[in-house]
Write an enzyme that holds these catalytic residues in place. Structure first.
Site, mmCIF file in Angstrom:
data_model
loop_
_atom_site.group_PDB
_atom_site.id
_atom_site.type_symbol
_atom_site.label_atom_id
_atom_site.label_comp_id
_atom_site.label_asym_id
_atom_site.label_seq_id
_atom_site.Cartn_x
_atom_site.Cartn_y
_atom_site.Cartn_z
ATOM 1 N N LYS A 22 0.519 -2.258 -0.350
ATOM 2 C CA LYS A 22 -0.266 -3.182 -1.187
ATOM 3 C C LYS A 22 0.556 -4.416 -1.552
ATOM 4 O O LYS A 22 0.084 -5.534 -1.439
ATOM 5 C CB LYS A 22 -0.698 -2.477 -2.478
ATOM 6 C CG LYS A 22 -1.281 -3.407 -3.517
ATOM 7 C CD LYS A 22 -1.661 -2.698 -4.786
ATOM 8 C CE LYS A 22 -0.554 -2.570 -5.811
ATOM 9 N NZ LYS A 22 -0.254 -3.786 -6.586
ATOM 10 N N ASN A 23 1.797 -4.190 -1.972
ATOM 11 C CA ASN A 23 2.591 -5.307 -2.468
ATOM 12 C C ASN A 23 3.083 -6.238 -1.366
ATOM 13 O O ASN A 23 3.640 -7.300 -1.653
ATOM 14 C CB ASN A 23 3.784 -4.795 -3.286
ATOM 15 C CG ASN A 23 3.350 -4.313 -4.659
ATOM 16 O OD1 ASN A 23 2.173 -4.394 -5.008
ATOM 17 N ND2 ASN A 23 4.300 -3.791 -5.426
ATOM 18 N N CYS A 126 -0.309 -8.154 -20.050
ATOM 19 C CA CYS A 126 -0.506 -7.057 -19.116
ATOM 20 C C CYS A 126 0.028 -5.802 -19.777
ATOM 21 O O CYS A 126 0.947 -5.861 -20.583
ATOM 22 C CB CYS A 126 0.270 -7.344 -17.838
ATOM 23 S SG CYS A 126 0.423 -5.932 -16.788
ATOM 24 N N ASP A 317 8.465 0.789 -9.789
ATOM 25 C CA ASP A 317 7.149 1.336 -9.427
ATOM 26 C C ASP A 317 7.200 2.834 -9.096
ATOM 27 O O ASP A 317 6.161 3.440 -8.845
ATOM 28 C CB ASP A 317 6.562 0.568 -8.235
ATOM 29 C CG ASP A 317 6.060 -0.811 -8.644
ATOM 30 O OD1 ASP A 317 6.021 -1.105 -9.847
ATOM 31 O OD2 ASP A 317 5.717 -1.600 -7.742
ATOM 32 N N ARG A 409 -6.609 0.952 -7.444
ATOM 33 C CA ARG A 409 -6.001 -0.353 -7.177
ATOM 34 C C ARG A 409 -4.873 -0.219 -6.163
ATOM 35 O O ARG A 409 -4.565 -1.184 -5.468
ATOM 36 C CB ARG A 409 -5.415 -0.949 -8.468
ATOM 37 C CG ARG A 409 -6.466 -1.423 -9.449
ATOM 38 C CD ARG A 409 -5.795 -2.122 -10.607
ATOM 39 N NE ARG A 409 -4.693 -2.940 -10.126
ATOM 40 C CZ ARG A 409 -3.509 -3.057 -10.727
ATOM 41 N NH1 ARG A 409 -3.269 -2.434 -11.851
ATOM 42 N NH2 ARG A 409 -2.573 -3.810 -10.214
#
Ligand code: UD1
Length: 430
Positions: A22-23, A126, A317, A409
């Protein structure tokens, strides 16, 4: 809102295909704004964040064509997506879109470089910290841009004739700001030297794609990146690198539940530090043809201290997932978070499963317990929520994870991948 129900206790055995990162996919997709030709990306994961960015890019004038998904023998899917931005339709990225996904702020780099201007909403707060944008502002200012904050937006304007190459050293390592500088400097006049650049594999992936598009970049993957600006970039075809966070997450799940799983389509070299920590915790991890094999021993987990750091350090992460693993270690471990100031929201949820964790500043002390018991828990952010899933897999009884949109997500077909390996995981749509 969907929930995920897990009945813990089963070891994981089989093959888990690892998706494209994803990143990496997000900045690569944004790079399509730099050229009027088609950028084709292979191995694009099917995730809520990717779909969200597709909509955002559409707003800027990018035409998107998605090839059908094909399932391979190991159960993986690959998606090829074509991005074409013949002309930029809109240089404004509105609040409604940027506030949903912080990475969409990164369009500021290519829009400014190609169109000479951009108006991009500040991303706002956030859940995992304040996450300011000062480094983006400083970096783009160094390239000659005028940056002004007005009504919650950044108005960015390049000098007449475009951005100008410069030397700029980040005071702090930022993945996003490095991506943006790479994209902006690729179309600047002259040479840019970025100091204290992020070294993450996703930065290298973006640099490789930009190079395939005609950019002149050297040093990506080190802390000094040199970019010689070119007048224009062309299209290219590029394969998104494997997701190292997904890789580490499943490796930790196996270390925790026990079992024998091959993580297909990924590489050890993407996450050396995390693999080292998983090995020290007692799991066997080895490179095999086409992937990584992880053998976990479930109950015999050793305590290991970790500190999150920019790459090549232990990734933030994977912090929540590693803490999940440590809740069942035979002894006390410490997890220190240095990247984000508020990334411990999983602590209270893990406690609901019986974990013993105390927080002191940026360090969590985890006293391993011999068993966790299933409970209803709530997902709070993307990585925190998957730590609850893997803890649930190792807990006795039923764990119900609510607010799973966070998981969607960033984790492609999580339930399916785990179920194929013997876990009892199901999605409940209310
Ligand atoms: C990216 C990743 C995210 C990961 C993070 C750190 C994507 C889509 N997201 O986020 O999953 O957790 O890297 O590895 O790739 N900072 C500033 N000023 C700035 C920019 C950042 O102070 O202008 C700070 C942040 O608040 C944070 C630190 O720098 O404390 C690192 O953030 P950064 O590397 O920029 O994270 P992201 O690129 O947003």
């Amino acid at each position: 809102m969907d929930r995920i129900r897990i009945v813990g206790g089963n070891a994981l055995n089989g093959i888990i295909p690892i998706s494209g990162a994803k990143n990496a996919a997000l900045p690569l997709m944004i790079a399509s704004l730099l050229t009027s030709d088609t950028l084709t990306l292979e191995n694009v994961p099917h995730l809520a964040d990717v779909e969200g960015l597709i909509r955002i890019l559409g707003n800027h004038g990018v035409d998107i064509a998605v090839n059908g998904r094909r399932e391979h023998q190991d159960g993986s899917y690959s998606r090829t997506v074509h991005f074409t931005c013949r002309t930029v339709a809109d240089t404004t990225a509105p609040y409604e879109l940027v506030s949903k996904m912080r990475a969409s702020f990164w369009v500021i780099g290519p829009l400014l470089a190609r169109e000479g201007q951009a108006r991009v909403s500040l991303p706002g707060g956030c859940a995992i910290g304040t996450r300011p944008v000062d480094l983006f502002i400083e970096g783009l200012t160094a390239l000659g841009a005028e940056m002004e904050i007005d009504g919650g937006y950044i108005n960015a304007k390049a000098p007449k004739g475009g951005l100008i190459g410069a030397r700029y050293t980040f005071p702090k390592v930022s993945v996003g700001a490095t991506h943006v500088m790479l994209m902006a400097a690729s179309l600047a006049r002259g040479t840019t030297v970025i100091g204290n650049a992020a070294r993450e594999p996703e930065v290298v992936d973006l640099a490789n794609c930009l190079i395939a598009m005609g950019a002149k970049i050297s040093g990506a993957g080190t802390s000094t990146i040199t970019i010689e600006g070119v007048p224009s970039l062309s299209g290219a075809r590029h394969r998104v690198l494997p997701d190292r966070i997904e890789t580490g997450t499943y490796a930790m799940a196996v270390a925790m539940t026990g079992g024998d799983v091959t993580l297909a389509g990924t590489e050890l070299g993407l996450l050396d530090t995390a693999i080292e920590a998983i090995r020290r915790a007692g799991a066997e991890v080895s490179a095999v043809e086409g992937g990584i094999r992880v053998i976990g021993h479930g109950d015999a987990i050793r305590p290991v201290d970790i500190v999150t750091e920019p790459f090549p350090g232990f990734p933030t992460d994977l912090q929540a997932q590693f803490m999940g693993l440590m809740t069942r270690a035979n002894g006390v471990s410490h997890v220190t978070e240095t990247i984000f100031e508020n990334r411990f929201m999983h602590v209270q949820e893990l406690a609901r499963l019986g974990a013993k964790i105390t927080l002191s500043g940026q360090t969590a002390r985890i006293e391993g317990v011999s068993r966790l018991r299933g409970a209803p828990v709530m997902a709070t952010d993307l990585r925190a929520s998957v730590s609850l899933v893997i803890a649930g897999l190792a807990a006795e009884g039923e764990t119900m994870v609510s607010r799973v949109y966070h998981l969607d997500r960033g984790f492609e077909r999580l339930e399916e991948k785990l179920t194929r390996c013997g876990a009892i995981v199901e999605r409940i749509s209310d």
